[in-house]
Design an enzyme around this catalytic site. Structure first.
Site, PDB file in Angstrom:
ATOM      1  CE  LYS A   1       0.416   1.035   4.821  1.00 51.69           C
ATOM      2  NZ  LYS A   1       0.759   2.621   5.363  1.00 51.69           N
ATOM      3  CB  THR A   2       3.816   2.419   1.433  1.00 44.76           C
ATOM      4  OG1 THR A   2       3.782   2.207   2.767  1.00 44.76           O
ATOM      5  CG2 THR A   2       5.090   3.343   1.973  1.00 44.76           C
TER       6      THR A   2
ATOM      7  CG  ASP B   1      -0.567   6.009   5.166  1.00 46.02           C
ATOM      8  OD1 ASP B   1      -1.055   4.171   5.416  1.00 46.02           O
ATOM      9  OD2 ASP B   1       0.677   5.431   5.405  1.00 46.02           O
ATOM     10  CD  GLU B   2      -1.315   2.896   9.049  1.00 44.90           C
ATOM     11  OE1 GLU B   2      -2.733   2.122   8.735  1.00 44.90           O
ATOM     12  OE2 GLU B   2      -0.082   2.474   8.653  1.00 44.90           O
TER      13      GLU B   2
ATOM     14  CD  GLN C   1      -2.640  -4.330   8.775  1.00 46.37           C
ATOM     15  OE1 GLN C   1      -1.782  -4.213   9.731  1.00 46.37           O
ATOM     16  NE2 GLN C   1      -3.223  -3.936   7.705  1.00 46.37           N
TER      17      GLN C   1
ATOM     18  NE  ARG D   1       1.673  -7.701  11.245  1.00 49.30           N
ATOM     19  CZ  ARG D   1       1.673  -6.635  10.318  1.00 49.30           C
ATOM     20  NH1 ARG D   1       2.724  -5.612   9.818  1.00 49.30           N
ATOM     21  NH2 ARG D   1       0.600  -7.002   9.482  1.00 49.30           N
TER      22      ARG D   1
END
Length: 764
Positions: free
Chosen positions: A47-48, A235-236, A266, A612
């Protein structure tokens, strides 16, 4: 880059380099430039890259100039990384992105331009967290309140919570005044804000609260920024609080060219104000919005992704997506049950050594815990094995403030001449031993070459101190003397509990309303656990000194040790997830305070932990855990049972819960009041465990030097007769009214009739 300011966009086909390597969904997210867009990006889906390429695309095609883009992140590190990535694509023009930063940094820019509209000067000071607490303490003192009961940190936390929700003093609901100081909370908030204005200062919450006030009361100012920002990128987005959400909505109302990137699965920061509902209602807030799902994962193996997807599917409050990967190889997720926390630390330590012997760097390995108190067992095991490790997101266990304070009390009890310990805890919690009193003690101690305790005794026989200071010092000295006299008569654990309670130190953190208070209380309880492992107080203190002196010379090649919250955004080849037991994970405190919504957030945290891992994910739970100095039987986390059977490899110690494999007890069918016994034993996970054992359940072996509360009878045979008097750890004493095999109905003295498993009963 001469075309940046052009009115007509440049054909992207003429400059395809920055689009190379994007998958179809990422490319769609980059090219969907007009109107509201929600980029629903799963863990490890790039996504980044999609977000930064979208920014570069807007600039490269001439749709906007750098100063016409608003790009918001949650951390300065994320902002720097985004700027570097965009710079690699568009070159020096990236320096024109003056509105790329965190919510607070951008809010501060806007506020400095319009500070006078909220009673401030452009030169206002931004207070840090410590300054906020000090100012709150001054407000409490001015109100004549008991500072021991109503702390500055507590008031600061309450005010910060209201600011996260976008509430100024006049907007706080009247019924919330009772959150602090017996109904005075709102008045104290107003006084706090008035004091900030007088000081020409703002705290972090004000940076957005004042923005909201300006935008709402001055539409002309809002219009300036609505026109300025041609495109907005966030973002986020799943981590935004109410104030951030309101701020973004106001700015996006005119052009509606807002792209929010996030993952509802998340959202794990509800405890600090994040609202998962913000991302869930995006399509309602912006009708006609495009929702683009990034589901192709570039990080993990198929089994890890399938396990995570199967787990999170149990949540109802989600938009829904399924992660997938083109990888075909990889091991199953391992779930392992052990007898106790010490054995769990030993198991993971052995695994790490085994990986190291295979040539894997230690930096590839991470241990992710639900709560910081779990770290102690691993730190001590790693020290024993000589494994270098790095704690992320906070100090090592014995370096934490509350742990050092507790140990300082014990040191002073053991040795009255320990001046460092005396200096650390003589006024913690506050005992009216002010700076002047301590200066007097220090000066006389140096002049007479005496310890501070000996100097204190000398001063108590003189008239050097005022009556109040003398009385406070006498009580402190007498308290230390009384505890010292108990060293040979009380167990180290009982003495430690006594000291923490009688000193007021435990109450100090109980009354603290900050977000960290609960964690600090857990760490104090873990100190009690640690002390209970030693026969004498001296042995424990010597152990602490050796552990605390562990040399951390290496900065590379270390095992990572951190909480699950601190691990968000990171990834590791091998991840260990210990402590998956009911009450630990999911956290009992979270469930008690937040109910169903908290359970879903705990499940999202479990999802974050699993995702993770790139190559190997190893989950463990303990049948017994030392909690608050006492052994307690633990049930496996309900999250274990929610993992897809086909993606999990089970391996547990013989005799655990009466079987050779994990019970996979269907914990979602357990609640605080009853156990559905039929569902428990009909559960496929339990049947898998029984089948894997190859034998009927039997009584577990005893742990040497330690009593276990687990006692499992053979199936079909009742362990307790009707009328038998029994004890249950949660429900207390009661009498058996019905029994069928391992299913027992008990009429408890204070809880009424409950169905329970006989494994958790002992004869009274």
């Amino acid at each position: 880059m001469a075309g940046l300011g052009a009115a007509a966009p440049v054909d992207p086909a003429s400059a395809p380099a920055y689009m190379a390597g994007l998958n179809d969904e990422q490319r769609a997210a980059v090219e969907a430039t007009e109107g509201p867009v929600l980029m629903l990006a799963g863990a490890g889906t790039g996504k980044t890259r999609a977000l930064t390429t979208r920014l570069a695309h807007l600039l490269f095609t001439g749709r906007a100039r750098p100063w016409q883009l608003l790009a918001v992140t949650f951390t300065n590190k994320a902002a720097r990384e985004m700027k570097e990535r965009i710079g690699a694509i568009i070159g020096e023009s990236v320096e024109g992105l003056q509105w790329l930063g965190t919510f607070h940094s951008i809010g501060a820019q806007i506020l400095r331009r319009h500070a006078e509209l909220v009673g401030l000067k452009p030169s206002f000071t931004i207070l840090d967290a410590d300054d906020m607490v000090r100012l709150a303490k001054q407000v409490i003192e001015a109100a004549g309140l008991d500072e021991k009961r109503w702390t500055g940190r507590g008031l600061s936390a309450v005010i910060d919570g209201w600011k996260n929700r976008g509430l100024t003093p006049d907007k706080v609901p009247a019924n919330e005044a009772w959150r602090f100081a017996d109904g005075k909370a709102i008045a104290l908030y107003a006084a706090y804000q008035a004091r900030l204005t007088a000081l020409n200062a703002a705290d972090f919450g004000d940076l957005l609260i004042h923005n909201l006030t300006i935008f709402q009361q001055h539409p002309d100012v809002l219009a300036i920024y609505q026109d300025k920002f041609h495109y907005m990128l966030v973002d986020e987005y799943q981590d935004t609080n109410v104030a951030q959400y309101l701020w973004l909505r106001l700015l996006a109302q005119t052009r509606k060219n807002i792209c929010c990137v996030g993952d509802d699965d998340q959202s794990i920061y509800g405890w600090r104000g994040a609202e998962v509902e913000n991302i869930l209602r995006f399509e309602k807030d912006f009708p006609g919005a495009k929702v683009i799902r990034l589901e192709r994962n570039y990080r993990s193996t198929p089994a890890i992704l399938a396990a995570a997807s199967g787990l999170i599917a149990a949540n109802k409050a989600r938009l829904g997506k399924t992660l997938w990967t083109e990888r075909s190889e990889g091991e199953l997720v391992k779930v392992r049950g052990v007898w106790d926390g010490e054995e769990e630390a030993r198991l993971i330590g052995d695994d790490i050594e085994s990986e190291q012997n295979k040539g894997r760097p230690l930096s590839d390995l991470a241990v992710l815990v639900r709560a910081s108190f779990q770290m102690r067992a691993f730190e001590e095991r790693f020290n024993t094995l000589g494994l270098p490790y790095r704690v992320v997101g906070g100090p090592r266990f014995y370096e934490r403030e509350e742990v050092r304070d507790a140990v300082a009390y014990l040191r002073l009890i053991r040795s009255a001449d320990d001046d460092l310990a005396f200096d650390r805890i003589s006024n913690k919690p506050a005992r009216k031993l002010g700076g002047q009193t301590m200066q007097t003690i220090h000066a006389l101690a140096r002049a007479r070459n005496l310890s501070m305790m000996a100097t204190s005794r000398l001063l108590l026989e003189s008239d050097e101190l005022g009556a109040a200071a003398c009385n406070a010092l006498r009580k402190f000295v007498e308290m230390i003397d009384r505890w010292s006299g108990e060293i040979d008569t009380m167990s180290p654990r009982d003495l430690t509990e006594l000291v923490l309670e009688e000193s007021g130190y435990t109450d100090f953190w109980r009354n603290n309303k900050s977000a960290k208070a609960d964690s600090k209380l857990d760490n104090l309880k873990e100190v009690v656990n640690a002390v209970s492992e030693f026969d004498t107080l001296a042995a424990y203190l010597d152990h602490v000194a050796l552990v605390a002196d562990h040399n951390e010379a290496q900065t590379d090649g270390q095992v990572w040790l951190m909480t699950l919250h601190a691990a968000k955004g990171l990834e590791f080849p091998v991840v260990f997830l210990p402590g998956w037991e009911e009450g630990v994970f999911p956290s009992q405190r979270s469930l008690d305070e937040g109910g169903a919504a908290a359970l879903e957030e705990e499940r999202r945290l479990a999802y974050v932990g699993i995702t993770r891992a790139r190559e190997s994910c190893r989950i463990s739970f303990a049948a017994n855990r030392l909690m608050y100095g006492r052994w307690q039987t633990s049930l496996p986390s309900r999250f274990i049972d929610e993992l897809p059977e086909s993606e999990v490899e089970v391996a547990s110690q013989p005799g655990l819960y009466g079987a050779a494999a994990t019970t996979f007890a269907s914990q979602s069918r357990f609640d605080a009041a009853r156990v559905d016994e039929d569902a428990y034993y009909d559960n496929p996970g339990w049947k898998r465990a029984r089948a894997a054992s190859g034998r009927a359940a039997s009584s577990p072996p005893q742990i040497e030097g330690r009593a276990t509360t687990i006692s499992v009878s053979a199936p079909g045979k009742a362990k307790f007769e009707i009328g038998a008097r029994v004890f249950h750890q949660k429900f207390g004493y009661g009498r058996v009214t019905a029994a069928e095999g391992q299913k027992v109905t008990v009429n408890f003295d204070h809880s009424g009739a409950k169905k329970v498993v006989d494994s958790f009963l002992t004869a009274a």
